[in-house]
Design an enzyme around this catalytic site. Structure first.
Site, PDB file in Angstrom:
ATOM      1  N   LYS A 174     -23.571 -36.627  76.854  1.00  0.00           N
ATOM      2  CA  LYS A 174     -22.186 -37.105  76.916  1.00  0.00           C
ATOM      3  C   LYS A 174     -22.044 -38.336  76.045  1.00  0.00           C
ATOM      4  O   LYS A 174     -23.038 -39.004  75.691  1.00  0.00           O
ATOM      5  CB  LYS A 174     -21.812 -37.392  78.376  1.00  0.00           C
ATOM      6  CG  LYS A 174     -21.795 -36.138  79.249  1.00  0.00           C
ATOM      7  CD  LYS A 174     -21.647 -36.452  80.730  1.00  0.00           C
ATOM      8  CE  LYS A 174     -21.725 -35.184  81.565  1.00  0.00           C
ATOM      9  NZ  LYS A 174     -21.783 -35.466  83.016  1.00  0.00           N
ATOM     10  N   GLU A 256     -12.385 -31.075  81.523  1.00  0.00           N
ATOM     11  CA  GLU A 256     -11.418 -31.549  82.524  1.00  0.00           C
ATOM     12  C   GLU A 256     -10.227 -32.275  81.902  1.00  0.00           C
ATOM     13  O   GLU A 256      -9.857 -33.373  82.305  1.00  0.00           O
ATOM     14  CB  GLU A 256     -12.129 -32.447  83.542  1.00  0.00           C
ATOM     15  CG  GLU A 256     -13.300 -31.766  84.221  1.00  0.00           C
ATOM     16  CD  GLU A 256     -14.109 -32.700  85.124  1.00  0.00           C
ATOM     17  OE1 GLU A 256     -13.636 -33.805  85.441  1.00  0.00           O
ATOM     18  OE2 GLU A 256     -15.239 -32.320  85.496  1.00  0.00           O
ATOM     19  N   GLU A 363     -21.160 -24.796  86.496  1.00  0.00           N
ATOM     20  CA  GLU A 363     -21.750 -25.889  87.303  1.00  0.00           C
ATOM     21  C   GLU A 363     -21.832 -25.485  88.782  1.00  0.00           C
ATOM     22  O   GLU A 363     -21.513 -26.229  89.671  1.00  0.00           O
ATOM     23  CB  GLU A 363     -20.928 -27.178  87.152  1.00  0.00           C
ATOM     24  CG  GLU A 363     -20.729 -27.616  85.715  1.00  0.00           C
ATOM     25  CD  GLU A 363     -19.891 -28.871  85.587  1.00  0.00           C
ATOM     26  OE1 GLU A 363     -19.688 -29.566  86.596  1.00  0.00           O
ATOM     27  OE2 GLU A 363     -19.432 -29.180  84.477  1.00  0.00           O
TER      28      GLU A 363
HETATM   29  O1  G3I Z   1     -31.125 -41.710  86.682  1.00  0.00           O
HETATM   30  C1  G3I Z   1     -30.483 -42.854  86.109  1.00  0.00           C
HETATM   31  C2  G3I Z   1     -31.148 -44.122  86.597  1.00  0.00           C
HETATM   32  O2  G3I Z   1     -32.494 -44.138  86.112  1.00  0.00           O
HETATM   33  C3  G3I Z   1     -30.386 -45.309  86.087  1.00  0.00           C
HETATM   34  O3  G3I Z   1     -30.940 -46.478  86.583  1.00  0.00           O
HETATM   35  C4  G3I Z   1     -28.924 -45.191  86.528  1.00  0.00           C
HETATM   36  C5  G3I Z   1     -28.113 -46.362  86.026  1.00  0.00           C
HETATM   37  O4  G3I Z   1     -27.161 -45.953  85.117  1.00  0.00           O
HETATM   38  O5  G3I Z   1     -28.353 -44.001  85.994  1.00  0.00           O
HETATM   39  C6  G3I Z   1     -29.022 -42.860  86.510  1.00  0.00           C
HETATM   40  O6  G3I Z   1     -28.432 -41.719  85.912  1.00  0.00           O
HETATM   41  C7  G3I Z   1     -27.195 -41.348  86.473  1.00  0.00           C
HETATM   42  C8  G3I Z   1     -27.263 -39.842  86.734  1.00  0.00           C
HETATM   43  O7  G3I Z   1     -26.007 -39.352  87.179  1.00  0.00           O
HETATM   44  C9  G3I Z   1     -28.316 -39.511  87.760  1.00  0.00           C
HETATM   45  O8  G3I Z   1     -27.900 -40.026  88.985  1.00  0.00           O
HETATM   46  C10 G3I Z   1     -26.110 -41.623  85.453  1.00  0.00           C
HETATM   47  O9  G3I Z   1     -25.957 -43.019  85.292  1.00  0.00           O
HETATM   48  C11 G3I Z   1     -24.802 -41.014  85.928  1.00  0.00           C
HETATM   49  O10 G3I Z   1     -23.814 -41.147  84.909  1.00  0.00           O
HETATM   50  C12 G3I Z   1     -24.996 -39.523  86.193  1.00  0.00           C
HETATM   51  O11 G3I Z   1     -23.789 -38.980  86.706  1.00  0.00           O
HETATM   52  C13 G3I Z   1     -23.526 -37.644  86.301  1.00  0.00           C
HETATM   53  C14 G3I Z   1     -22.022 -37.501  86.138  1.00  0.00           C
HETATM   54  O12 G3I Z   1     -21.673 -36.158  85.803  1.00  0.00           O
HETATM   55  C15 G3I Z   1     -21.494 -38.427  85.054  1.00  0.00           C
HETATM   56  O13 G3I Z   1     -22.048 -38.084  83.827  1.00  0.00           O
HETATM   57  C16 G3I Z   1     -24.032 -36.684  87.364  1.00  0.00           C
HETATM   58  O14 G3I Z   1     -25.452 -36.682  87.400  1.00  0.00           O
HETATM   59  C17 G3I Z   1     -23.535 -35.276  87.047  1.00  0.00           C
HETATM   60  O15 G3I Z   1     -23.869 -34.374  88.088  1.00  0.00           O
HETATM   61  C18 G3I Z   1     -22.031 -35.251  86.831  1.00  0.00           C
HETATM   62  O16 G3I Z   1     -21.697 -33.936  86.461  1.00  0.00           O
HETATM   63  C19 G3I Z   1     -20.305 -33.688  86.303  1.00  0.00           C
HETATM   64  C20 G3I Z   1     -20.124 -32.794  85.099  1.00  0.00           C
HETATM   65  O17 G3I Z   1     -20.630 -33.443  83.950  1.00  0.00           O
HETATM   66  C21 G3I Z   1     -18.673 -32.404  84.935  1.00  0.00           C
HETATM   67  N1  G3I Z   1     -18.186 -31.756  86.141  1.00  0.00           N
HETATM   68  C22 G3I Z   1     -18.310 -32.610  87.329  1.00  0.00           C
HETATM   69  C23 G3I Z   1     -19.767 -32.974  87.546  1.00  0.00           C
HETATM   70  C24 G3I Z   1     -19.927 -33.822  88.775  1.00  0.00           C
HETATM   71  O18 G3I Z   1     -19.276 -35.044  88.588  1.00  0.00           O
END
Ligand code: G3I
Length: 450
Positions: A174, A256, A363
């Site tokens: 992203k 979205e 997803e």
């Molecule tokens: O694992 C790191 C960690 O090491 C770090 O310290 C922390 C601080 O930034 O970040 C952690 O990673 C996070 C990751 O989730 C794992 O928890 C990211 O910041 C965080 O941005 C990420 O969020 C993701 C989110 O999209 C935003 O990108 C989610 O995993 C992911 O499941 C979610 O997926 C979205 C789809 O892209 C679009 N549809 C909805 C879906 C759910 O929101």
């Protein structure tokens, strides 16, 4: 013979006739009435057995049970042709897996037999070949999973390579990760994921170039003119798509883009700076950078939010009419064990097929605890989740092969689902449990392919 003797004999004969007629039931005493039993739905259904049971019938002293492979009972299973039973249930064993059986019965009292009960239909469960895997079973489409660059080893690697034929970066492809500040790119995590796909012959789906929830702050606070903003977005899309040309098969170019409920265009920074036609412009930037990459529009609640669903297809039809490149539509499928209905999933999916576009269930996760009534996954709820996964797979597998892109699950194991943080309570939405064990839902996926 004198009269008195004759009279005695005739009385004796009358008594004998009366007694005989009573005992034979041909006389005044009515034959007993026996109601038909009620056959219950089968219980404890396995791949080789089920438990038949029925209601007690007043004055019945036994029951005759029929079990057959055909609903007309032209033939019966060995030993189950009017099998006489006193109990009110019977375990039927030594059956074939994934086969339909029928049972019915009658009540008995002496020589009196009731009419038949209702007929119960039961299908034994499917026994997967232990060497089978999701991707082997899904031989007409890609089976995807979301991944992260730091978890491509160990048991993740083993399961990814065995079970899946496509991967999607859960967040590392992203904009906020790949383009963290103006003029700088960080392709480290993305490169690792793309390389893993290449090294293992696994398809890579790009997710996602433009999303309001993964917009870096520097973009939100862009100080230049609208045209400079648009040029910057074109440059970003061109840089990324060119880098992964021939390696990333498809992109969720805009994720979205439409609002819940209204279906209006979200008022994101992209719309504010590039105008209402920004989505089409981004699709054209992608096509200009890569003539072959597949362009998807991806969104959530596409089954349950009819207004948004209608708005998406209005947009898609407009793109098709104007020659704006679009190859497919992604339904995210963040659903629950009991919702939405299979028919609604089918109806919405058909709208993609009608336009001869590719379908990506992009997803999938299936909440088992949407109402927070569980603290652990109960066997009943696990089976309900399995049934919903099976329905989703049946719908996807039932569309024409030419319209099948991929069915992607959003995470490998329950303990790592995004839903835990998002909803703040325990749930088990995926195909594997926290210890990498296959769940009922995994077998529901396989059963959906039979
Ligand atoms: O694992 C790191 C960690 O090491 C770090 O310290 C922390 C601080 O930034 O970040 C952690 O990673 C996070 C990751 O989730 C794992 O928890 C990211 O910041 C965080 O941005 C990420 O969020 C993701 C989110 O999209 C935003 O990108 C989610 O995993 C992911 O499941 C979610 O997926 C979205 C789809 O892209 C679009 N549809 C909805 C879906 C759910 O929101």
């Amino acid at each position: 013979m004198n009269n008195s003797r004759l009279r005695y004999l005739s009385i004796l004969l009358g008594v004998l006739i009366f007694a005989t007629s009573c005992s034979s039931g041909g006389g005044s005493e009515p034959e007993i009435e026996l109601g038909a039993p009620i056959a219950n739905q089968a219980a404890n259904v396995t791949s080789s057995s089920f438990k038949a049971s029925w209601s007690r019938v007043y004055r019945a002293d036994s029951y005759l049970l029929d079990v057959s492979e055909d609903s007309g009972f032209a033939s019966s299973l060995t030993g189950y042709n009017e099998k006489s039973l006193i109990a009110l249930n019977e375990e039927i064993t030594n059956l074939e897996s994934k086969k339909v059986y029928y049972y019915r019965l009658r009540a008995v009292n002496g020589t009196v037999v009731s009419s038949y009960s209702n007929t119960v239909e039961v299908t034994t469960t499917f026994v997967p070949d232990p060497n089978l895997s999701l991707k082997k079973a899904a031989d007409t489409f890609l089976v995807g999973v979301s991944v992260q660059s730091g978890k491509l080893n160990g048991q993740y690697d083993e399961i990814y390579r065995r079970e899946f034929s496509s991967i999607t970066a859960e967040w590392e492809m992203k904009m906020n990760v790949m383009h963290p500040s103006a003029g700088t790119y960080d392709f480290g995590p993305a490169d690792a994921i793309v390389k893993y796909g290449e090294d293992n012959g696994i398809n890579v789906h790009g997710h996602s170039l433009i999303w309001h929830n993964s917009t870096p702050d520097w973009v939100k606070n862009f100080a230049g003119t609208d045209q400079e903003f648009e040029d910057m977005i074109e440059d970003y899309i061109t840089t990324v798509v060119t880098r992964y040309k021939g390696k990333v098969t498809s992109w969720d170019v805009v994720n979205e883009g439409l609002e819940d409920g209204s279906g209006n265009l979200r008022n994101t920074i992209y719309r504010q700076k590039m105008g209402d036609d920004y989505i089409a412009k981004c699709y054209q930037f992608v096509r200009a950078a890569d003539a072959d990459v597949l362009i998807f529009y991806n969104d959530y609640n596409m089954i349950t939010d009819q207004t948004k669903q209608d708005a998406v297809f209005t947009m898609v039809d407009d793109f098709i009419a104007r020659g704006i490149p679009i190859d497919g539509v992604g339904f995210q499928m963040h659903i629950s064990h009991d919702y939405p209905a299979k028919a609604d999933i089918q109806k919405a999916t058909d709208r993609i097929v009608e336009r001869d576009l590719l379908v990506h269930f992009s997803e999938l996760d299936v909440r088992a605890n949407p109402n927070k009534d569980l603290t652990s996954l109960s066997p009943e709820r696990s089976l309900s989740q399995k049934a919903k996964v099976k329905e989703v797979v049946q719908v996807f597998n039932g569309i024409p092969n030419g319209n099948k892109y991929a069915l992607t699950v959003w995470g490998l194991k329950d303990s790592e689902t995004w839903l835990l943080d998002f909803y703040g309570h325990v749930d088990w939405p995926l195909l594997f449990d926290g210890n990498y064990n296959k769940k009922d839902a995994y077998y529901g996926f396989l059963e959906g392919l039979q």
